[in-house]
Design an enzyme around this catalytic site. Structure first.
Site, mmCIF file in Angstrom:
data_model
loop_
_atom_site.group_PDB
_atom_site.id
_atom_site.type_symbol
_atom_site.label_atom_id
_atom_site.label_comp_id
_atom_site.label_asym_id
_atom_site.label_seq_id
_atom_site.Cartn_x
_atom_site.Cartn_y
_atom_site.Cartn_z
ATOM 1 N N GLY A 9 0.814 -1.210 0.000
ATOM 2 C CA GLY A 9 0.000 0.000 0.000
ATOM 3 C C GLY A 9 0.851 1.265 0.000
ATOM 4 N N ASP A 57 -4.652 -12.745 3.475
ATOM 5 C CA ASP A 57 -5.579 -11.823 4.121
ATOM 6 C C ASP A 57 -5.369 -11.901 5.633
ATOM 7 O OD1 ASP A 57 -8.171 -10.910 5.375
ATOM 8 O OD2 ASP A 57 -8.693 -10.620 3.272
ATOM 9 N N LYS A 83 -9.369 2.138 5.040
ATOM 10 C CA LYS A 83 -8.945 3.437 5.579
ATOM 11 C C LYS A 83 -9.771 4.652 5.164
ATOM 12 C CE LYS A 83 -5.735 4.374 1.794
ATOM 13 N NZ LYS A 83 -4.399 4.823 1.412
ATOM 14 N N SER A 123 -4.234 6.324 13.854
ATOM 15 C CA SER A 123 -4.654 7.531 13.140
ATOM 16 C C SER A 123 -5.058 8.626 14.118
ATOM 17 C CB SER A 123 -5.849 7.173 12.250
ATOM 18 O OG SER A 123 -6.488 8.334 11.773
ATOM 19 N N ALA A 124 -4.852 9.864 13.692
ATOM 20 C CA ALA A 124 -5.317 11.006 14.488
ATOM 21 C C ALA A 124 -6.833 11.063 14.569
ATOM 22 C CB ALA A 124 -4.778 12.305 13.894
ATOM 23 N N TYR A 147 -14.338 4.165 11.005
ATOM 24 C CA TYR A 147 -12.901 4.012 10.757
ATOM 25 C C TYR A 147 -12.101 4.379 12.010
ATOM 26 C CZ TYR A 147 -8.196 5.273 9.314
ATOM 27 O OH TYR A 147 -6.831 5.393 9.236
ATOM 28 N N LYS A 151 -9.835 1.983 14.764
ATOM 29 C CA LYS A 151 -8.455 2.230 15.185
ATOM 30 C C LYS A 151 -8.350 2.319 16.705
ATOM 31 C CE LYS A 151 -6.283 2.523 11.187
ATOM 32 N NZ LYS A 151 -5.219 1.563 10.798
ATOM 33 N N LEU A 198 -7.368 15.096 0.153
ATOM 34 C CA LEU A 198 -7.198 16.329 -0.617
ATOM 35 C C LEU A 198 -6.096 16.237 -1.669
ATOM 36 C CD1 LEU A 198 -7.753 19.334 -1.174
ATOM 37 C CD2 LEU A 198 -6.161 19.867 0.702
ATOM 38 N N ARG A 299 -19.078 19.836 4.706
ATOM 39 C CA ARG A 299 -19.513 18.445 4.879
ATOM 40 C C ARG A 299 -19.817 18.190 6.347
ATOM 41 N NH1 ARG A 299 -14.708 15.247 1.850
ATOM 42 N NH2 ARG A 299 -13.571 16.479 3.391
ATOM 43 N N GLY A 301 -19.663 16.745 9.829
ATOM 44 C CA GLY A 301 -18.607 16.070 10.578
ATOM 45 C C GLY A 301 -17.227 16.657 10.386
#
Length: 343
Positions: A9, A57, A83, A123-124, A147, A151, A198, A299, A301
């Site tokens: 990835g 997997d 993700k 993740s943050a 998501y 985490k 982005l 958007r 959230g």
């Protein structure tokens, strides 16, 4: 030997490059659900060393045990998982199955094989809506989507496991917004379908694959009204994993394990936030192309600002991000220009 789940990835492939360059042997375990085998061929081209590949997997414990034994891994870096925030809202069960159940199977396989060192890709998003900025590791944890919750669930599982078995050494790395590409232009971010983030969207507008960028809201309490995020170059991020392995006692040469640390949690970010329009302007400069954008409603959230306090990573790991927004955009554009359709 390091076993890298999800090693083909975006972040995984860049980390494989840095591991190989640092003298580690690497085995990749990947099912290619959101990646390409070509990335590993490019890793070999960059480093002159080919990572071993085992297709499988993470929900298949038998395959994981086989991979751990076959590779003779001394440590695992765990990237494998889904993700995309929006997709997680639409398909929460898939996210809990892939991310949480997959990690449980991995940990059980590691226990069976007596492999007790893990660096986990968190993740943050576990912080949710910031109560205060910059975000420190002791900030309240309140993710706002499946998501992020997946985490956080994994983080809690890892803390419980290490508490129950102190011979485990675990590094939890909370990423902010990974962007950019390897300076060679050989590997980079290749999102399947419409980009969720982005910079790859901006890159696809610059190369002509997409007509216009939607900027979701320009009425936030920020300098130009657009959302502010902490973007980190993917090579800096990859190097953070090497520093975590070192702190957990894995050396580059003999790859022996010591007992320096139990379970550590650190932010990997730059400590500097950039707005959407700042990123657009920097990308225009890097690419020499005009980025067409339109202002759209906020958007649900989305938050105004999110950026890290990265000082704990420096104190614990001796790690700091070195590459700025200009390099992030320049390297992203080099990748996109030389690979207009991805791998």
């Amino acid at each position: 030997m390091i076993l890298v789940t999800g090693g083909a990835g975006y972040i995984g492939s860049h980390t494989c490059v840095e591991l190989l360059n640092a003298g580690f042997d690497v085995t990749v375990f990947d099912n290619f659900c959101n990646s390409s085998p070509e990335a590993l061929a490019r890793v070999a081209q960059i480093t002159g060393k080919k990572p071993e590949l085992i297709s499988g997997d993470c929900r298949d414990q038998t395959a994981l045990v086989t991979a751990l034994k076959q590779s003779k891994a001394k440590a695992v870096i765990h990237f494998a998982g889904l993700k995309a925030v929006g997709e997680s809202v639409e398909h929460p069960l898939s996210y809990y199955d892939n991310n949480v159940a997959g990690t449980l199977r991995l940990l059980e396989a590691m226990q069976e094989c007596n492999v007790k060192t893990l660096v986990f890709s968190s993740s943050a998003t576990v912080y949710g809506n910031p109560v205060k900025l910059p975000l420190t590791e002791d900030h309240p944890l309140s993710p706002t989507n499946p998501y992020g919750r997946s985490k956080l669930m994994i983080e809690e599982i890892l803390r419980d496991l290490q508490h129950s078995d102190p011979s485990f050494r675990i590094g939890i790395l909370r990423y902010f917004n990974p962007v950019g590409a390897h300076p060679s232009g050989l590997i980079g971010e290749d999102p399947q379908g419409k980009p969720n983030n982005l910079m790859p969207f901006v890159a696809q507008v610059a190369i002509g694959r997409r007509d216009v960028l939607s900027v979701w809201g320009n009425d936030y309490p920020t300098a130009d009204g657009t959302g502010v995020r902490d973007y980190i170059h993917v090579v800096d991020l990859a190097l953070g994993h090497l520093k975590a392995l070192e702190k957990l006692g894995v050396s580059q040469n003999e790859q022996k394990i010591s007992n320096d640390e139990g379970c550590l949690t650190v932010n990997l970010g730059t400590g500097r936030g950039y707005s959407v329009l700042e990123v657009v302007r920097a990308y225009e400069q890097a690419s020499g192309r005009s980025i067409t954008y339109r202002i759209a409603p906020r958007r649900s959230g989305d938050i105004a600002s999110c950026y890290a306090n990265p000082e704990r990573a420096y104190a614990l790991l001796g790690w700091r991000a070195k590459l700025g927004l200009n390099e992030m955009c320049a390297h992203s554009w080099h990748w996109q220009y030389t690979n207009p359709n991805g791998y």
